[in-house]
Design a protein around this motif. Structure first.
Motif, short mmCIF file in Angstrom:
data_model
loop_
_atom_site.label_atom_id
_atom_site.label_comp_id
_atom_site.label_asym_id
_atom_site.label_seq_id
_atom_site.Cartn_x
_atom_site.Cartn_y
_atom_site.Cartn_z
N THR A 93 -4.25 -8.38 -8.04
CA THR A 93 -5.44 -9.18 -7.78
C THR A 93 -6.16 -8.54 -6.60
O THR A 93 -5.57 -7.78 -5.83
CB THR A 93 -5.11 -10.65 -7.43
N GLY A 94 -7.46 -8.80 -6.50
CA GLY A 94 -8.22 -8.32 -5.36
C GLY A 94 -8.86 -6.96 -5.53
O GLY A 94 -9.48 -6.46 -4.61
N GLY A 95 -8.67 -6.32 -6.70
CA GLY A 95 -9.32 -5.03 -6.94
C GLY A 95 -8.53 -3.82 -6.49
O GLY A 95 -9.11 -2.78 -6.19
N PHE A 96 -7.21 -3.93 -6.43
CA PHE A 96 -6.38 -2.78 -6.02
C PHE A 96 -6.53 -1.67 -7.04
O PHE A 96 -6.41 -1.90 -8.24
CB PHE A 96 -4.92 -3.20 -5.88
N GLY A 97 -6.74 -0.42 -6.60
CA GLY A 97 -7.07 0.68 -7.50
C GLY A 97 -5.92 1.45 -8.10
O GLY A 97 -5.94 1.78 -9.28
N ALA A 98 -4.90 1.78 -7.33
CA ALA A 98 -3.84 2.67 -7.81
C ALA A 98 -3.01 1.99 -8.90
O ALA A 98 -2.78 0.77 -8.86
CB ALA A 98 -2.93 3.08 -6.66
N THR A 99 -2.58 2.78 -9.87
CA THR A 99 -1.78 2.25 -10.97
C THR A 99 -0.39 2.88 -11.07
O THR A 99 0.49 2.35 -11.73
CB THR A 99 -2.49 2.45 -12.33
N GLU A 100 -0.22 4.04 -10.43
CA GLU A 100 1.05 4.75 -10.53
C GLU A 100 1.27 5.58 -9.26
O GLU A 100 0.34 6.21 -8.77
CB GLU A 100 1.03 5.65 -11.77
N TRP A 101 2.50 5.55 -8.76
CA TRP A 101 2.87 6.31 -7.56
C TRP A 101 4.02 7.23 -7.90
O TRP A 101 4.96 6.83 -8.60
CB TRP A 101 3.32 5.36 -6.44
N ARG A 102 3.98 8.44 -7.38
CA ARG A 102 5.08 9.40 -7.54
C ARG A 102 5.51 9.88 -6.16
O ARG A 102 4.68 10.20 -5.32
CB ARG A 102 4.65 10.59 -8.38
N ARG A 103 6.83 9.94 -5.98
CA ARG A 103 7.37 10.44 -4.71
C ARG A 103 6.94 11.89 -4.55
O ARG A 103 6.90 12.65 -5.52
CB ARG A 103 8.89 10.33 -4.71
N THR A 104 6.60 12.28 -3.34
CA THR A 104 6.11 13.63 -3.11
C THR A 104 6.63 14.16 -1.78
O THR A 104 7.16 13.41 -0.96
CB THR A 104 4.56 13.66 -3.14
N GLU A 105 6.46 15.42 -1.58
CA GLU A 105 6.77 16.09 -0.31
C GLU A 105 5.45 16.55 0.27
O GLU A 105 4.60 17.09 -0.43
CB GLU A 105 7.66 17.31 -0.54
N LEU A 106 5.27 16.35 1.55
CA LEU A 106 4.05 16.83 2.20
C LEU A 106 4.33 18.14 2.92
O LEU A 106 5.32 18.25 3.63
CB LEU A 106 3.56 15.82 3.22
N ARG A 107 3.44 19.09 2.72
CA ARG A 107 3.52 20.32 3.50
C ARG A 107 2.92 20.04 4.86
O ARG A 107 2.06 19.18 5.01
CB ARG A 107 2.74 21.44 2.81
N ALA A 108 3.33 20.80 5.83
CA ALA A 108 2.79 20.63 7.18
C ALA A 108 1.29 20.90 7.16
O ALA A 108 0.84 21.87 6.53
CB ALA A 108 3.49 21.57 8.15
N ARG A 109 0.54 20.07 7.82
CA ARG A 109 -0.90 20.26 7.91
C ARG A 109 -1.21 21.20 9.06
O ARG A 109 -0.56 21.15 10.10
CB ARG A 109 -1.58 18.92 8.15
N PRO A 110 -2.20 22.06 8.89
CA PRO A 110 -2.57 22.96 9.99
C PRO A 110 -3.08 22.17 11.19
O PRO A 110 -3.65 21.10 11.02
CB PRO A 110 -3.68 23.83 9.41
N LEU A 111 -2.87 22.71 12.37
CA LEU A 111 -3.41 22.08 13.56
C LEU A 111 -4.93 22.16 13.52
O LEU A 111 -5.50 23.13 13.04
CB LEU A 111 -2.90 22.80 14.81
N ILE A 112 -5.57 21.17 14.05
CA ILE A 112 -7.04 21.17 14.09
C ILE A 112 -7.53 22.41 14.81
O ILE A 112 -8.45 23.06 14.38
CB ILE A 112 -7.56 19.89 14.75
N ARG A 113 -6.86 22.77 15.89
CA ARG A 113 -7.26 23.93 16.68
C ARG A 113 -7.23 25.19 15.84
O ARG A 113 -8.15 25.99 15.88
CB ARG A 113 -6.31 24.05 17.86
N THR A 114 -6.22 25.39 15.04
CA THR A 114 -6.11 26.57 14.19
C THR A 114 -7.10 26.51 13.05
O THR A 114 -7.64 27.52 12.63
CB THR A 114 -4.68 26.66 13.62
N ARG A 115 -7.37 25.33 12.58
CA ARG A 115 -8.18 25.16 11.39
C ARG A 115 -9.68 25.34 11.66
O ARG A 115 -10.41 25.80 10.81
CB ARG A 115 -7.91 23.77 10.85
N PHE A 116 -10.15 24.95 12.84
CA PHE A 116 -11.58 24.91 13.05
C PHE A 116 -12.12 25.89 14.08
O PHE A 116 -13.30 26.13 14.13
CB PHE A 116 -12.00 23.49 13.44
#
Length: 149
Positions: A93-116
């Motif tokens: 109820t309430g308009g929730f969008g997601a219908t399916e979730w899958r377990r995942t692994e996240l890769r490390a995100r680059p530092l903002i300093r390195t990225r920009f």
């Protein structure tokens, strides 16, 4: 089965789940790129929290958007734990969008300093622009002190 971990809902967002006994908590954040790997920040469109009870393969609970994102809705969710790495929405109820979730692994995100920021090559190795500017300012200040002394 422990549901604690990072879960992805298609390309719609990332969910950080924590199971404590028969309680399930999460924080969900919208992403603009797959798994948010190219995003500067997560949650600009929507961000939500959830608290629910696990009963066998079913989870029943309440969710609410929080003002991290632009959308502010709330409601209930009925979920099915379809396996160690898959959760499906049965009802909402309430308009929730997601219908399916899958377990995942996240890769490390680059530092903002390195990225920009750009890197400069000094003395045969790469240095960050801010490091080079700081060193140049220190050398200038040191040279000024020598000239005055």
């Amino acid at each position: 089965m422990d549901l604690t971990g990072v879960w992805a809902a298609g390309n719609q967002g990332l969910y950080f789940l924590r199971q404590l006994g028969d309680e399930l908590w999460w924080t969900g954040l919208s992403t603009e790129s797959p798994l948010g790997t190219q995003d500067f920040q997560w949650g600009p469109t929507w961000a939500n929290v959830f608290i629910g009870r696990i009963d066998g393969a079913a989870v029943h609970g309440d969710w609410a958007d929080v003002p991290r994102g632009r959308i502010l809705q709330s409601g209930t969710l009925e979920l099915e734990v379809a396996g160690a790495d898959l959760i499906r929405r049965r009802a909402e109820t309430g308009g929730f969008g997601a219908t399916e979730w899958r377990r995942t692994e996240l890769r490390a995100r680059p530092l903002i300093r390195t990225r920009f920021d750009h890197a400069l090559v000094l003395g045969g190795y790469r240095r960050h622009r801010n490091d080079a500017e700081r060193d140049r300012a220190a050398r200038t200040a040191q040279s000024d002190r020598r000239c005055r002394g």
